[in-house]
Design an enzyme around this catalytic site. Structure first.
Site, short mmCIF file in Angstrom:
data_model
loop_
_atom_site.label_atom_id
_atom_site.label_comp_id
_atom_site.label_asym_id
_atom_site.label_seq_id
_atom_site.Cartn_x
_atom_site.Cartn_y
_atom_site.Cartn_z
N GLU A 199 8.71 -2.54 8.49
CA GLU A 199 9.62 -1.94 9.54
C GLU A 199 10.66 -1.50 8.52
O GLU A 199 11.75 -2.26 8.23
CB GLU A 199 10.17 -2.67 10.72
CG GLU A 199 11.16 -1.93 11.37
CD GLU A 199 11.05 -0.66 11.75
OE1 GLU A 199 10.32 -0.30 12.54
OE2 GLU A 199 12.17 0.17 11.66
N SER A 225 8.21 5.38 16.81
CA SER A 225 6.92 4.93 17.09
C SER A 225 6.90 4.67 18.80
O SER A 225 7.32 3.40 18.96
CB SER A 225 6.42 3.73 16.25
OG SER A 225 6.31 4.12 14.99
N ASN A 245 -6.60 4.12 15.08
CA ASN A 245 -7.43 3.68 13.84
C ASN A 245 -7.90 2.36 14.25
O ASN A 245 -7.25 1.32 14.09
CB ASN A 245 -6.73 3.76 12.58
CG ASN A 245 -6.94 5.10 11.71
OD1 ASN A 245 -8.38 5.28 11.74
ND2 ASN A 245 -5.80 5.61 11.29
N GLU A 284 0.81 -1.22 0.03
CA GLU A 284 -0.12 -0.07 0.15
C GLU A 284 0.80 1.15 -0.10
O GLU A 284 1.83 1.29 0.54
CB GLU A 284 -0.88 -0.05 1.33
CG GLU A 284 -1.92 -1.14 1.41
CD GLU A 284 -2.64 -1.15 2.62
OE1 GLU A 284 -2.70 -0.18 3.34
OE2 GLU A 284 -3.03 -2.06 3.04
N CYS A 343 4.87 -7.41 8.00
CA CYS A 343 5.94 -6.80 8.96
C CYS A 343 6.14 -8.02 9.96
O CYS A 343 5.30 -8.72 10.28
CB CYS A 343 5.68 -5.64 9.72
SG CYS A 343 6.78 -4.87 10.77
N CYS A 385 3.56 -5.68 16.29
CA CYS A 385 2.93 -4.79 17.24
C CYS A 385 1.36 -5.09 17.13
O CYS A 385 0.83 -5.40 16.29
CB CYS A 385 3.09 -3.08 16.82
SG CYS A 385 4.71 -2.78 16.67
#
Ligand code: SAH
Ligand code: SF4
Length: 380
Positions: free
Chosen positions: A193, A247, A323, A91, A119, A123
């Site tokens: 990442e 982050s 989100n 994306e 990834c 997380c």
């Protein structure tokens, strides 16, 4: 697999052209086709002799991204789902007139780009890691995201213009130089990442930054990391002046451990040391990203350690309401809670902003459109 031409620097292309016994000015012509005119085929490069085009076709690939799906209207955040040569999906998100979230200028467009398929960092709140890591993107796949979005935009402009005139138009949307690109800010915050694909990322950014390539200033390129301390130190030694965003999402090991497995490998103390190194080497302000997640990190008590960390690193804080991701139980706190968190930070005399964000409506957080599409495809 031959190397893709857009994975090569000018020096590397020059060396190859010498080998092919081509004059040096041909390199400049090729680069103009690649990065200014965004040619999608060898045959489009009409001022290169046909024999040279054939040689190039034999020696290098020239991959473009195939648009699979697009969400969002033209004056808002738009999300592009691309298919790579091997069928993998990634994306990119185009954000118009970004209000300078990472200190970049606010004119024109910011493009959020991906660096990996999936990834590995997992997380807990993030869609990109849900189905694991598939592979690193090659430099050309990183570079192509900018060119493909611009090609798409050019097509839109041509269509709008020709339908307005209701006749064939000879007008061209080809830019005069790379300095008037549609995309003039890049945030490396899409899927993956970035610092786990360090070498390919650096090569791609070198190409995007170079005057012979994308011509996008290093200060207009922001790299976001979940906290890979050794690579932050490597980045500090790079000659290019990229912006760095961390982050963080938690200002104590306790909070970070709950949501970011990477914190067990590089706990806060080590991450902070690496950031101090970066600050020392670069003298550039770091941004701390902090997603507000209900029940996890939005308590006012968290603002004290967060503010002291920001002061220590001379960093500013970007608060981002979470989100929602389909299939994950996490939620954003209420608006009032987010505003109270911001107010508490301001009272601590640190610079903080709260994103009252665009793109919430189109699954703007990275990895969501791909996940949805992959799942629809496997259900079909
Ligand atoms: N891997 C890098 C860059 C990609 S993620 C990193 O973690 O920094 C880009 C940013 O989007 C990160 O700050 C990440 O934590 C955040 N993010 C991921 N999922 C999100 C969600 N559902 N809502 C809001 N932000 C999210
Ligand atoms: Fe990977 Fe970044 Fe998502 Fe974490 S937040 S899983 S590091 S993309």
């Amino acid at each position: 697999m031959p190397t893709d031409i857009k994975s090569l620097t000018r020096e590397e292309i020059e060396a190859q052209f010498k080998h092919l016994e081509q004059p040096a000015y041909r390199v400049a012509q090729l680069l103009d086709w690649l990065y200014v005119r965004r040619a999608a085929t060898w045959d489009a490069m009409t001022n290169l002799p046909k024999s040279l085009r054939e040689k190039l076709r034999e020696h290098f690939s020239l991959h473009t991204l195939e648009l699979v799906r697009k969400q969002g209207a033209s004056d808002t955040t738009q999300k592009f789902l691309w298919k790579l040569a091997d069928g993998a999906l990634i994306e990119s998100v185009l954000i118009p007139a970004n209000p300078a979230l990472y200190g970049e200028t606010s004119d024109r467009h910011t493009l959020c780009i991906s660096t990996q398929v999936g990834c590995a960092y997992g997380c807990r709140f993030c869609a990109s890691g849900l189905d694991g890591w598939k592979r690193n993107l090659t430099p050309n796949e990183i570079v192509e995201q900018i060119l493909a979005v611009e090609r798409w935009n050019e097509q839109q402009m041509l269509e709008a213009r020709s339908s307005m005139l209701e006749k064939e138009t000879s007008a061209s949307a080809t830019p005069a130089s790379s300095s008037d690109r549609l995309v003039n800010n890049i945030v490396v915050m899409g899927m993956g990442e970035p610092l786990a694909n360090y070498d390919n990322l650096m090569k791609a950014l070198k190409i995007l930054n170079a005057p012979w390539g994308g011509g996008i200033g290093a200060r207009k390129i922001t790299i976001s990391t979940s906290g890979l301390a050794p690579q932050i130190r490597m980045l500090a030694k790079e000659p290019m002046q990229f912006r760095l965003a961390i982050s963080l999402h938690g200002a104590t090991d306790e909070t970070r451990n709950k949501i970011m497995p990477v914190n067990r490998k590089y706990p806060l103390k080590e991450l902070i040391h690496a950031c101090e190194d970066y600050l020392h080497e670069k003298g550039r302000m770091i941004t701390l990203e902090y997603i507000l997640i209900a029940g996890i990190n939005e308590a006012i008590a968290e603002t004290k350690p967060l503010a002291s960390l920001a002061r220590k690193l001379h960093a500013k804080i970007n608060l981002i309401p979470y989100n929602k991701v389909e299939g994950l139980a996490w939620d954003r706190p209420s608006e009032a809670v987010c505003e109270a968190f911001l107010a508490a930070l301001e009272k601590e005399k640190v610079t903080a902003t709260l994103r009252r964000e665009k793109g919430h409506d189109i699954d703007a957080a990275c990895g969501q459109l791909r996940l949805k599409t992959e799942r629809e495809l496997s259900a079909a």
